[in-house]
Design an enzyme around this catalytic site. Structure first.
Site, PDB file in Angstrom:
ATOM      1  N   LYS A  90       0.834  -1.196   0.000  1.00 17.96           N
ATOM      2  CA  LYS A  90       0.000   0.000   0.000  1.00 17.96           C
ATOM      3  C   LYS A  90       0.872   1.250   0.000  1.00 17.96           C
ATOM      4  O   LYS A  90       1.986   1.224   0.502  1.00 17.96           O
ATOM      5  CB  LYS A  90      -0.842   0.036   1.285  1.00 17.96           C
ATOM      6  CG  LYS A  90      -1.967  -0.983   1.343  1.00 17.96           C
ATOM      7  CD  LYS A  90      -2.727  -0.884   2.662  1.00 17.96           C
ATOM      8  CE  LYS A  90      -3.834  -1.901   2.762  1.00 17.96           C
ATOM      9  NZ  LYS A  90      -4.933  -1.688   1.808  1.00 17.96           N
ATOM     10  N   ARG A 130     -10.205 -11.627   2.061  1.00 23.42           N
ATOM     11  CA  ARG A 130     -11.051 -12.690   1.504  1.00 23.42           C
ATOM     12  C   ARG A 130     -10.352 -14.034   1.557  1.00 23.42           C
ATOM     13  O   ARG A 130     -11.011 -15.073   1.617  1.00 23.42           O
ATOM     14  CB  ARG A 130     -11.498 -12.303   0.084  1.00 23.42           C
ATOM     15  CG  ARG A 130     -10.374 -12.153  -0.909  1.00 23.42           C
ATOM     16  CD  ARG A 130     -10.768 -11.334  -2.124  1.00 23.42           C
ATOM     17  NE  ARG A 130     -10.802  -9.899  -1.843  1.00 23.42           N
ATOM     18  CZ  ARG A 130     -11.118  -8.960  -2.728  1.00 23.42           C
ATOM     19  NH1 ARG A 130     -11.435  -9.301  -3.967  1.00 23.42           N
ATOM     20  NH2 ARG A 130     -11.114  -7.682  -2.400  1.00 23.42           N
TER      21      ARG A 130
HETATM   22  N1  BES Z   1      -7.969  -3.835   4.594  1.00 23.24           N
HETATM   23  C1  BES Z   1      -8.187  -3.428   3.264  1.00 23.24           C
HETATM   24  C2  BES Z   1      -9.494  -2.674   3.065  1.00 23.24           C
HETATM   25  C3  BES Z   1      -9.633  -1.371   3.800  1.00 23.24           C
HETATM   26  C4  BES Z   1      -9.379  -0.184   3.142  1.00 23.24           C
HETATM   27  C5  BES Z   1     -10.090  -1.324   5.090  1.00 23.24           C
HETATM   28  C6  BES Z   1      -9.557   1.007   3.790  1.00 23.24           C
HETATM   29  C7  BES Z   1     -10.259  -0.120   5.733  1.00 23.24           C
HETATM   30  C8  BES Z   1      -9.997   1.045   5.077  1.00 23.24           C
HETATM   31  C9  BES Z   1      -8.200  -4.640   2.342  1.00 23.24           C
HETATM   32  O1  BES Z   1      -7.409  -5.698   2.726  1.00 23.24           O
HETATM   33  C10 BES Z   1      -7.699  -4.177   1.016  1.00 23.24           C
HETATM   34  O2  BES Z   1      -6.562  -3.814   0.944  1.00 23.24           O
HETATM   35  N2  BES Z   1      -8.561  -4.205  -0.006  1.00 23.24           N
HETATM   36  C11 BES Z   1      -8.186  -3.764  -1.298  1.00 23.24           C
HETATM   37  C12 BES Z   1      -8.730  -4.757  -2.300  1.00 23.24           C
HETATM   38  C13 BES Z   1      -8.200  -4.570  -3.675  1.00 23.24           C
HETATM   39  C14 BES Z   1      -6.717  -4.904  -3.705  1.00 23.24           C
HETATM   40  C15 BES Z   1      -8.950  -5.451  -4.617  1.00 23.24           C
HETATM   41  C16 BES Z   1      -8.774  -2.383  -1.522  1.00 23.24           C
HETATM   42  O3  BES Z   1      -9.872  -2.105  -1.026  1.00 23.24           O
HETATM   43  O4  BES Z   1      -8.116  -1.568  -2.138  1.00 23.24           O
HETATM   44 MN    MN Z   2      -5.428  -5.483   2.074  1.00 21.11          MN
END
Ligand code: BES
Ligand code: MN
Ligand code: ZN
Length: 496
Positions: free
Chosen positions: A276, A350
């Protein structure tokens, strides 16, 4: 906080602050407010009437008016808190308004609160007393645990003045809100203080305190159960994963449904190799909020004792980049036997849930509910005022909807039409772990649906609501504990 329900006259209650709720009966946009005190007590009406027509207070939602040394009352101060328009006010507004009173009292060093439960047909006594207890206890929470100048401003005693018939509701409210604050305290912990193993230890301590069975397994168990999806996330971290299983068994009721509560417990989500950006990455300590909601729910369930068996499964791990971390393009075999092509290692929630759902089924769950901070996309879709809800079964969803009506939380249903399945088709494996740019919350849920299979299932994507960025009049910013109350209500509905 010491909590007491007292029936009788609020005018006779000794307290530093007595709280009374009001509504505005005026209809029409520009009409002058017609303030209604939600009590029949003459003493309170007399003490406040000189200030109600002055224009200094309009009874808007969560508006306050403080009166010192109110004539004829034992309390030292009287606080009026608005519930907004009379025609719309419900006990859910009372929950917030009670919180507003506590947030008002705390910085002013007022430690003893008495709250008069509103009278009127819109305010069922039990539901209203419960809401007051919940609102007040939730408002007492502050997230500044690691500040050396932390002031202990917590409320010492809360007396709710309400009829005797409200007692059960009141006691439930105390249990539920204390458990929600337990959830919030877990979510608030930084990743270095709450590793997967420590998360497991805290769950086990809670289980011991409330007489629940709890097992915390490590990596070996993941291998034994062939949890290839969960392990694929855990393999990248030096911190060992924790598979937390908490069981509640009612005293009687040998047969009947078994409820599986599955929580995402990523104690820190860096994204893994698909790392990230650093902006806001610190927030990813709350990526275990779904798991914490399940553990808090079990804490409440242990005390509320519904006549239904409940098993909570929390999959706890960090998501880290390292020489051992999984890579985009890797293929993993989940516990259910399905093969998964990893497109993005940041779609890790997931993966751990896929095995958590399969394991809950293996343990005998007939109905499943999961909670997860699963996607940023759910916040894009719904904003930060609703969390996402999904289901593969109408009856089970309706039950959840009814639970939400009692909890006062906000969930909005999103679709799971089979057509979306095309978006997560893989060329090399049974399924891939991301579905492209559009409908991100839905494709994540479609992925989970493959692992719930035919079992009635609800998925809660709480990423939009688990962390509050700004203080509200009724609550501190930070961890919200969202989902926990609705999950508890959903569980209790199987007992009725
Ligand atoms: N933990 C994150 C989602 C999240 C984002 C929670 C902001 C709280 C605040 C999750 O694991 C994630 O990174 N999801 C990705 C999925 C994508 C790679 C398909 C996302 O939402 O960007
Ligand atoms: Mn994630
Ligand atoms: Zn995550």
């Amino acid at each position: 906080m010491k909590t007491t329900l007292q029936s009788g006259n609020a005018a006779a209650v000794e307290a530093e602050l007595l709280v009374v709720f009001t509504t505005d009966a005026a209809t029409g946009k520009d009409a002058k407010p017609e303030i209604i005190l939600l009590t029949d007590e003459g003493g309170i009406k007399q003490a406040s009437s000189p200030f109600l027509g002055t224009g200094e207070f309009s009874s808007n939602s969560n508006e306050t008016l403080l009166l010192h040394a109110p004539q004829g009352l034992k309390a030292k101060r009287l606080l009026l808190v608005g519930l907004g328009k009379a025609a719309k006010a419900t006990f859910h507004d009372v929950r917030k308004a009670a919180g507003t009173a506590v947030r008002f009292a705390k910085p002013r060093k007022l430690r003893e609160l008495a709250v008069l439960a509103p009278a009127g047909s819109a305010f069922d006594p039990a539901a209203t007393a419960r809401a007051i207890a919940e609102g007040a206890i939730l408002a007492d929470f502050d997230p500044d645990t690691y500040r050396s100048d932390r002031k202990d401003q917590s409320i010492q005693s809360l007396t709710v003045v309400a009829p005797k018939t409200a007692e059960t509701g009141f006691n439930e409210g105390v249990i539920i809100a204390e458990s929600q604050n337990f959830t919030r305290s877990l979510v608030n912990e930084p990743g270095n203080y709450l590793t997967p193993a420590i998360f497991g230890k805290k769950a086990a301590e809670m289980a011991r305190e409330f007489g629940l069975k709890c097992e915390v397994y490590g990596a070996e168990k993941l291998h034994e159960l062939k949890m290839g999806a969960f392990w694929s996330v855990a393999q990248g971290s030096d911190e060992p994963p924790a598979l937390i299983v908490i069981t509640y068994e009612p005293e009687s009721v040998p047969e009947g449904p078994v409820l599986g509560l599955v929580g995402k417990g990523i104690t820190f989500d860096t994204g893994g190799i698909s790392i990230k950006p650093s902006d806001n990455m610190e927030k990813m300590k709350y990526d275990m909020a779904g798991g914490a909601a399940m553990i808090g729910a079990m804490r409440a369930i242990a005390q509320l004792k519904p006549a239904v068996k409940v098993i909570a499964v929390v999959c706890a791990t960090e998501n880290m980049p390292s020489g051992k971390a999984q890579k985009p393009g890797d293929v993993q075999i989940a516990m259910s036997g399905k093969s998964i092509e990893i497109i993005n290692t940041d779609a890790e929630g997931r993966l751990v849930l896929a095995d958590g759902l399969a394991y809950a089924k293996q343990l005998g769950a007939t109905h499943l509910i999961d909670a997860a901070t699963l996607t940023g996309a759910v916040a894009i879709a719904l904003g930060q005022l609703n969390a996402g809800a999904f289901s593969n079964d109408e009856e089970t969803y309706q039950r959840f909807r009814n639970a939400v009506d009692r909890s006062g939380e906000r969930f909005w249903r999103l679709p799971l039409d089979e057509d979306y399945r095309d978006l997560i088709r893989s060329d090399i494996a049974d399924i891939k772990n991301t579905g492209g740019r559009y409908g991100g919350a839905i494709t994540a849920a479609m992925f989970l649906k493959e692992f719930a299979e035919d079992t009635p299932w609800i998925h809660l994507d709480i990423a939009s609501m688990a962390w509050l960025d700004d203080t509200k009049p009724w609550t501190a910013k930070g961890p919200t504990g969202v989902g926990m109350r609705s999950i508890v209500e959903w569980v209790r509905s199987f007992s009725r």
